[in-house]
Scaffold this motif. Sequence first.
Motif, PDB file in Angstrom:
ATOM      1  N   HIS A 149       0.859  -1.191   0.000  1.00 24.88           N
ATOM      2  CA  HIS A 149       0.000   0.000   0.000  1.00 24.88           C
ATOM      3  C   HIS A 149       0.886   1.228   0.000  1.00 24.88           C
ATOM      4  N   TRP A 150       0.539   2.171  -0.850  1.00 26.68           N
ATOM      5  CA  TRP A 150       1.251   3.445  -0.825  1.00 26.68           C
ATOM      6  C   TRP A 150       0.394   4.446  -0.028  1.00 26.68           C
ATOM      7  N   ASP A 151      -0.024   4.016   1.163  1.00 27.73           N
ATOM      8  CA  ASP A 151      -0.913   4.828   1.995  1.00 27.73           C
ATOM      9  C   ASP A 151      -0.097   5.758   2.893  1.00 27.73           C
ATOM     10  N   VAL A 162      -3.547   8.514  -0.427  1.00 30.55           N
ATOM     11  CA  VAL A 162      -2.912   7.297  -0.939  1.00 30.55           C
ATOM     12  C   VAL A 162      -2.186   7.692  -2.215  1.00 30.55           C
ATOM     13  N   GLU A 163      -0.867   7.552  -2.212  1.00 33.13           N
ATOM     14  CA  GLU A 163      -0.109   7.928  -3.409  1.00 33.13           C
ATOM     15  C   GLU A 163      -0.526   6.996  -4.548  1.00 33.13           C
ATOM     16  N   ARG A 164      -0.927   7.612  -5.646  1.00 36.80           N
ATOM     17  CA  ARG A 164      -1.426   6.857  -6.812  1.00 36.80           C
ATOM     18  C   ARG A 164      -2.636   6.008  -6.435  1.00 36.80           C
ATOM     19  N   GLY A 165      -3.405   6.503  -5.483  1.00 38.98           N
ATOM     20  CA  GLY A 165      -4.621   5.799  -5.073  1.00 38.98           C
ATOM     21  C   GLY A 165      -5.827   6.449  -5.734  1.00 38.98           C
ATOM     22  N   VAL A 205       5.951   3.712   0.366  1.00 41.72           N
ATOM     23  CA  VAL A 205       7.418   3.610   0.319  1.00 41.72           C
ATOM     24  C   VAL A 205       8.087   4.983   0.408  1.00 41.72           C
ATOM     25  N   ASN A 206       7.349   6.035   0.080  1.00 38.88           N
ATOM     26  CA  ASN A 206       7.831   7.387   0.384  1.00 38.88           C
ATOM     27  C   ASN A 206       7.402   7.655   1.826  1.00 38.88           C
ATOM     28  N   VAL A 207       8.342   7.523   2.738  1.00 34.85           N
ATOM     29  CA  VAL A 207       7.994   7.518   4.167  1.00 34.85           C
ATOM     30  C   VAL A 207       8.220   8.904   4.765  1.00 34.85           C
ATOM     31  N   ILE A 284      11.880  -1.047   1.506  1.00 38.94           N
ATOM     32  CA  ILE A 284      12.607   0.223   1.497  1.00 38.94           C
ATOM     33  C   ILE A 284      12.875   0.741   0.090  1.00 38.94           C
ATOM     34  N   LYS A 285      12.576   2.031  -0.064  1.00 41.92           N
ATOM     35  CA  LYS A 285      12.873   2.763  -1.301  1.00 41.92           C
ATOM     36  C   LYS A 285      14.028   3.697  -0.948  1.00 41.92           C
ATOM     37  N   ALA A 286      15.225   3.359  -1.392  1.00 43.42           N
ATOM     38  CA  ALA A 286      16.400   4.138  -0.993  1.00 43.42           C
ATOM     39  C   ALA A 286      17.093   4.705  -2.230  1.00 43.42           C
ATOM     40  N   SER A 288      16.159   6.851  -4.297  1.00 52.08           N
ATOM     41  CA  SER A 288      15.197   6.767  -5.387  1.00 52.08           C
ATOM     42  C   SER A 288      14.241   7.940  -5.283  1.00 52.08           C
ATOM     43  N   GLU A 289      14.180   8.728  -6.347  1.00 50.54           N
ATOM     44  CA  GLU A 289      13.267   9.871  -6.422  1.00 50.54           C
ATOM     45  C   GLU A 289      13.337  10.736  -5.164  1.00 50.54           C
ATOM     46  N   GLY A 290      14.542  10.981  -4.702  1.00 49.06           N
ATOM     47  CA  GLY A 290      14.724  11.899  -3.579  1.00 49.06           C
ATOM     48  C   GLY A 290      14.685  11.246  -2.213  1.00 49.06           C
ATOM     49  N   TRP A 321      14.161  -4.711  -0.810  1.00 51.13           N
ATOM     50  CA  TRP A 321      14.947  -3.542  -1.214  1.00 51.13           C
ATOM     51  C   TRP A 321      14.584  -3.219  -2.656  1.00 51.13           C
ATOM     52  N   ARG A 322      13.994  -2.052  -2.893  1.00 49.27           N
ATOM     53  CA  ARG A 322      13.488  -1.745  -4.232  1.00 49.27           C
ATOM     54  C   ARG A 322      14.614  -1.324  -5.180  1.00 49.27           C
ATOM     55  N   ALA A 323      14.508  -1.826  -6.413  1.00 47.36           N
ATOM     56  CA  ALA A 323      15.543  -1.538  -7.418  1.00 47.36           C
ATOM     57  C   ALA A 323      15.177  -0.338  -8.284  1.00 47.36           C
ATOM     58  N   ILE A 362      11.979  -5.612  -8.052  1.00 50.04           N
ATOM     59  CA  ILE A 362      12.262  -4.977  -9.351  1.00 50.04           C
ATOM     60  C   ILE A 362      10.958  -4.766 -10.116  1.00 50.04           C
ATOM     61  N   LYS A 363      10.732  -3.559 -10.619  1.00 51.95           N
ATOM     62  CA  LYS A 363       9.519  -3.318 -11.413  1.00 51.95           C
ATOM     63  C   LYS A 363       9.510  -4.214 -12.646  1.00 51.95           C
ATOM     64  N   HIS A 364       8.313  -4.604 -13.089  1.00 52.59           N
ATOM     65  CA  HIS A 364       8.232  -5.606 -14.155  1.00 52.59           C
ATOM     66  C   HIS A 364       8.834  -5.134 -15.469  1.00 52.59           C
ATOM     67  N   LEU A 367      11.027   0.799 -16.940  1.00 52.26           N
ATOM     68  CA  LEU A 367      10.684   2.189 -16.643  1.00 52.26           C
ATOM     69  C   LEU A 367       9.742   2.276 -15.460  1.00 52.26           C
ATOM     70  N   ASP A 368       8.444   2.346 -15.727  1.00 51.99           N
ATOM     71  CA  ASP A 368       7.562   2.643 -14.601  1.00 51.99           C
ATOM     72  C   ASP A 368       6.107   2.312 -14.923  1.00 51.99           C
ATOM     73  N   PHE A 369       5.772   1.032 -14.992  1.00 54.22           N
ATOM     74  CA  PHE A 369       4.373   0.600 -15.089  1.00 54.22           C
ATOM     75  C   PHE A 369       3.621   1.225 -16.280  1.00 54.22           C
ATOM     76  N   THR A 395      -4.063   1.648 -11.048  1.00 52.75           N
ATOM     77  CA  THR A 395      -3.802   1.948 -12.461  1.00 52.75           C
ATOM     78  C   THR A 395      -3.292   3.387 -12.641  1.00 52.75           C
ATOM     79  N   GLU A 396      -2.065   3.585 -12.157  1.00 52.38           N
ATOM     80  CA  GLU A 396      -1.467   4.927 -12.207  1.00 52.38           C
ATOM     81  C   GLU A 396      -1.390   5.479 -13.639  1.00 52.38           C
ATOM     82  N   TYR A 397      -0.859   4.678 -14.554  1.00 56.25           N
ATOM     83  CA  TYR A 397      -0.719   5.131 -15.944  1.00 56.25           C
ATOM     84  C   TYR A 397      -1.782   4.499 -16.836  1.00 56.25           C
TER      85      TYR A 397
HETATM   86  C1  GCV Z   1       5.737   5.829  -4.519  1.00 54.32           C
HETATM   87  C2  GCV Z   1       6.411   6.358  -9.729  1.00 54.32           C
HETATM   88  C3  GCV Z   1       5.210   6.994  -9.100  1.00 54.32           C
HETATM   89  C4  GCV Z   1       5.507   7.464  -7.688  1.00 54.32           C
HETATM   90  C5  GCV Z   1       5.990   6.257  -6.871  1.00 54.32           C
HETATM   91  C6  GCV Z   1       7.214   5.686  -7.577  1.00 54.32           C
HETATM   92  C7  GCV Z   1       7.763   4.447  -6.893  1.00 54.32           C
HETATM   93  O1  GCV Z   1       7.400   7.295  -9.964  1.00 54.32           O
HETATM   94  O2  GCV Z   1       4.754   8.043  -9.900  1.00 54.32           O
HETATM   95  O3  GCV Z   1       4.340   8.001  -7.156  1.00 54.32           O
HETATM   96  O4  GCV Z   1       6.287   6.614  -5.555  1.00 54.32           O
HETATM   97  O5  GCV Z   1       6.891   5.334  -8.894  1.00 54.32           O
HETATM   98  O6  GCV Z   1       7.521   3.373  -7.414  1.00 54.32           O
HETATM   99  O7  GCV Z   1       8.413   4.567  -5.875  1.00 54.32           O
END
Ligand code: GCV
Length: 685
Positions: A149-151, A162-165, A205-207, A284-286, A288-290, A321-323, A362-364, A367-369, A395-397
């Motif tokens: 959950h990205w809650d 909820v991020e991307r909720g 994961v953005n804590v 953990i998202k380390a 990654s994106e700040g 550990w997220r890639a 690792i994301k499938h 890039l990014d879904f 379904t973010e994208y």
């Molecule tokens: C949780 C993309 C999304 C972000 C998300 C990130 C991630 O960039 O847009 O909202 O952040 O992926 O998977 O960590």
Amino acid sequence: MTTVTLPIDPLVHAAWLPAAAFSAVGSRRIAVVLEDDLSFDGLADPAFSPVAPTIMAEVEAATAAHGGALVDEAEADVLLAIELDCCEENPEAFCFSRTDGLVRIVASNPRGLLYGWFHLARLGKDAFTGPDVENECHTPHTALRMLDHWDNMDVHPVMGHVERGYSGGSIFFDHGVVREDLTRVAQYARLLASVGINRVAINNVNVGRLEMRLLDDLLPEVARIADVFRPYGVTTHLSVSWASPVRLGGLADSDPFNPDVLAWWQAAANRVWAAIPDFGGFVIKADSEGQPGPFAYGRTHADGANMLAKAVEPHGGLIHWRAFVYNHTQDWRDRKTDRAKAAYEHFAPYDGTFAENVIVQIKHGPLDFQVREPASPTIAALPQTSVAAEFQVTTEYLGHQKHAVYLGRMWSQLMQFPYWGEGSPTMADIVAGGHPLGDGTRIGGFVAVSNVGDDVFWTGHPFAQANLYAWGRLTWDPQADPDIILSDWALATFPEVSSEGAAALDAILGKSWETYEMYTAPLGVCFMVYPHHHYGPNPDGYEYTPWGTYHFADRISIGVDRTRATGTGYTDQYPKPWRDVYENLATCPDELLLFFHHVPYTHVLKSGKTMIQHVYDTHFEGLERVKVAVAAWQGVRDEFPADVAARIDERFAEQVRSATDWRDIINTYFYRHSGIPDAHGRPIY
Ligand code: GCV
């Protein structure tokens, strides 16, 4: 021996209530026979197993819902035997048989029995009366079948609750605290168990600072959530921030080589497992994106992951550990730096150095879904490492749960991607520890971002429940047919609907991923969306940004040259045959053409059409397909509960509006760049 009549249970919108499947049995009386070590009393004792009482609660709830009554075996029409036996070593596996009016579920552990119970429920009208089945055993493909959950705990100023909720607020948190009433969480646990999902990470994961406290003073609240998940065999995990020792613990740094930092994490782990003895571990998202990470101290991801792994190892904990590590401050003028290459470059060199309890997530795709990406080469590049493939159920994208998009077919294709060519080990094999160069000891699995919130229909669009359902079924069995899974979902969710209604649902959703792809970004071009929101067409929205998300359209051509010969060299990351299949314009699959190659609009596809004509045709056809789906829906909508139908009407209206926008903006963009008109003279602006 105890006996009970199993009733029909009315479904609520999201609940795949197993009792509904017994509708075929109707008022017939069923004796539940508990054999061997089991008894109703034994099963009611959580000390025996936290899951065992759930099985009995399911039976009793099913009974109560229909005013059924316990009956003796002699009075029963059919017998259901629930047996603990070591038919399979895997505690989640079960064996099922149906012979001579006796249905048997056998497992070595109550968790297996629970999955067996839900399996029986799914069989619907055939549950008790179908053809004979001799000891059919079901074992999950991977041990790890998870939802993240990205809650956020409170409303995040940018990301919301909820991020991307796209389904309302968090089911766990409200106004900065854990919800007092966790009824929805209990229902969720049941839904997850009914499709075999066994782990959930509850926070983003953005804590933020508030969420960090889940490790500390808010820990008893996490324990409350874990108590609700436990009876359904669902293990609780937390996302943590790399900076916790500094921000929460007051240390000077979070250097993984600083013994005080390790000691801080060890103390945190001791606290967490003291409160929740069956806690799963940290995500953990380390770097990654700040988000903070070990790079700040000149350390690698392996250094960081292994330090955390050491802290949780005495408790049997896992580190996910997220890639998802890449340069998000890229210069768009730089055509050599390729975000798609980043995960591989950051992780492949460290294969074999990660601790056993680290799972690299690792994301499938690289890039990014996006709606179409190749399978990530990084998943195949870590034979001596446990890996999990990460997907998005939310379904973010893919239309924010405003568009009806069923993702089972997409996931199935990716899970079965054969990394070394036809017949070779697939993504699903690798994450189950079956990398051909591995030693077979690695664990791993499938993780996805959840699409559930406090929305009355749970997922915004009621049809988006199909994705949650399919996620569980496919992670249990990646070879299962996604079209059959879709039909199973429709039956379980809307049992009152006629066979025409169910067929309409299949027609509307079955190829909806392909339809969405047709009217949005074509041929593997990515990120033609509004920056940040990720909804709606904006072909140049990400073109001149620092995010590494480009398509390089000009008046002649479009696409990213990722070849070794002339481009970024990304194709080099794949094993044979894909490194050559993708490298070569003649063999690269059309649907990924613009992901791998920069080609003229006049390039002729394998279909014989020019690329530009393909873009026009698919965009006109995509919208038409949506309109056909709407017409099919209108033909059956009155069969559905009025509130469900009203929500779906509203979503379809938005989907038609948005798909029209997509069609016209993408077509116009391609026309204005190329100057080449549509061969059929349809309106382009
Ligand atoms: C949780 C993309 C999304 C972000 C998300 C990130 C991630 O960039 O847009 O909202 O952040 O992926 O998977 O960590």
